[in-house]
Design a protein around this motif. Sequence first.
Motif, mmCIF file in Angstrom:
data_model
loop_
_atom_site.group_PDB
_atom_site.id
_atom_site.type_symbol
_atom_site.label_atom_id
_atom_site.label_comp_id
_atom_site.label_asym_id
_atom_site.label_seq_id
_atom_site.Cartn_x
_atom_site.Cartn_y
_atom_site.Cartn_z
ATOM 1 N N ARG A 3 -55.600 -79.671 17.239
ATOM 2 C CA ARG A 3 -54.460 -80.151 18.021
ATOM 3 C C ARG A 3 -53.189 -80.035 17.188
ATOM 4 N N GLU A 12 -54.626 -81.982 29.010
ATOM 5 C CA GLU A 12 -55.743 -81.114 28.668
ATOM 6 C C GLU A 12 -55.971 -80.042 29.723
ATOM 7 N N GLN B 49 -60.117 -93.514 29.936
ATOM 8 C CA GLN B 49 -58.815 -92.986 29.562
ATOM 9 C C GLN B 49 -57.685 -93.785 30.196
ATOM 10 N N LEU B 109 -64.746 -92.250 23.974
ATOM 11 C CA LEU B 109 -63.465 -91.565 24.136
ATOM 12 C C LEU B 109 -63.229 -90.569 23.009
ATOM 13 N N GLY B 113 -63.134 -86.532 23.459
ATOM 14 C CA GLY B 113 -61.954 -85.781 23.041
ATOM 15 C C GLY B 113 -62.326 -84.609 22.152
ATOM 16 N N ASP B 114 -63.231 -84.852 21.216
ATOM 17 C CA ASP B 114 -63.676 -83.774 20.331
ATOM 18 C C ASP B 114 -64.328 -82.656 21.136
ATOM 19 N N HIS B 117 -61.816 -80.533 22.946
ATOM 20 C CA HIS B 117 -61.056 -79.595 22.117
ATOM 21 C C HIS B 117 -61.925 -78.438 21.638
#
Lengths: 157, 157
Positions: A3, A12, B49, B109, B113-114, B117
């Motif tokens: 990021r 996203e 979220q 969360l 998120g990881d 990405h």
Amino acid sequence: MTRDDDSPPTPELLFLLGMAFQLVLTEFNERVAAAGYPDLRPVHGMAFQILGAEGATSSELAARLGVTKQAAGQLVDDLERRGYVLRTAHPAGGRRKLVVLTDAARRHLGIAGDVLHDLEAELARRAGADTPLLRAELLRLVHGLAGDDLPPLRPVW
Amino acid sequence: MTRDDDSPPTPELLFLLGMAFQLVLTEFNERVAAAGYPDLRPVHGMAFQILGAEGATSSELAARLGVTKQAAGQLVDDLERRGYVLRTAHPAGGRRKLVVLTDAARRHLGIAGDVLHDLEAELARRAGADTPLLRAELLRLVHGLAGDDLPPLRPVW
DNA sequence: CATCCAAGTAAAGGAGCTTTACAAGCATGA
DNA sequence: TCATGCTTGTAAAGCTCCTTTACTTGGATG
């Protein structure tokens, strides 16, 4: 380095895809409803498109929609009751029945196609979206994930 | 002149959006499930979220998810039973209850998120997709349709 | 204090799917 | 020939997640 934190906070990719899909689909569905089909959901249009000119069996429809054959059967029941499809004798015989579109369904297909193209043209104008570019990029992404055969389109929530 | 019939038959924008969204979401969901959360659906992640660092009331959650407050209440019931959220006293008093995340939800969360990405990076590599470009175009499209405030993300089928 | 309003909750119901189970038609090999 | 098996189509029950209807509660407002 997943990021870049001092870039503007773009949502996203997954969220953008979801919102874009939902917005376009909702707009499409509302326009089709306003054009005289308030009781047809997107899945019905998908079914019409799959049945297309040559028709298909319930089981084939089920596979292409990604549901059980019972669910497809129920969908066909409903559409038949409402005059959008017919179960006819299947040329290959056996227990098979060929589900074919009526003229009413063909009219819907035509109108839905028009709505879809109008909508895409409007998006290009209003939002200034480069839709050919967008389509090319999306196609890449889809092929990268699914290979050459396009997957059935279903709700995923 | 709604169609150019001698161009290569690219699927409609709406279909591409749907397939891309579904494929990415399914992949995301499977990876998160494999990472130890087989019983959390995408809507749960969305709720986490939304609740975020400060929490929210059930009614606020309902509005952001685009469902009734009863549905949001049921979601919170379920998540509370499973140890992902807590109903605490609301600073503003009244009947309000502030729904806040537990550490378990915060861990989720972070992992989600990881995964997100990683997935996006893989897509850029494997599919050769220009994801920044894609994001920019999608953002245009979304803003063109929804204005500045991003809409709740819900299944539309 | 009477009225109203927003938040939360409870219960019933419904849409749309799956699971389970079974019947019908055909192909195949012993 | 015919038992086995495969596939299609259906029927029935049940499940999940949502909505609708209806109520209670706490606070604001006149």
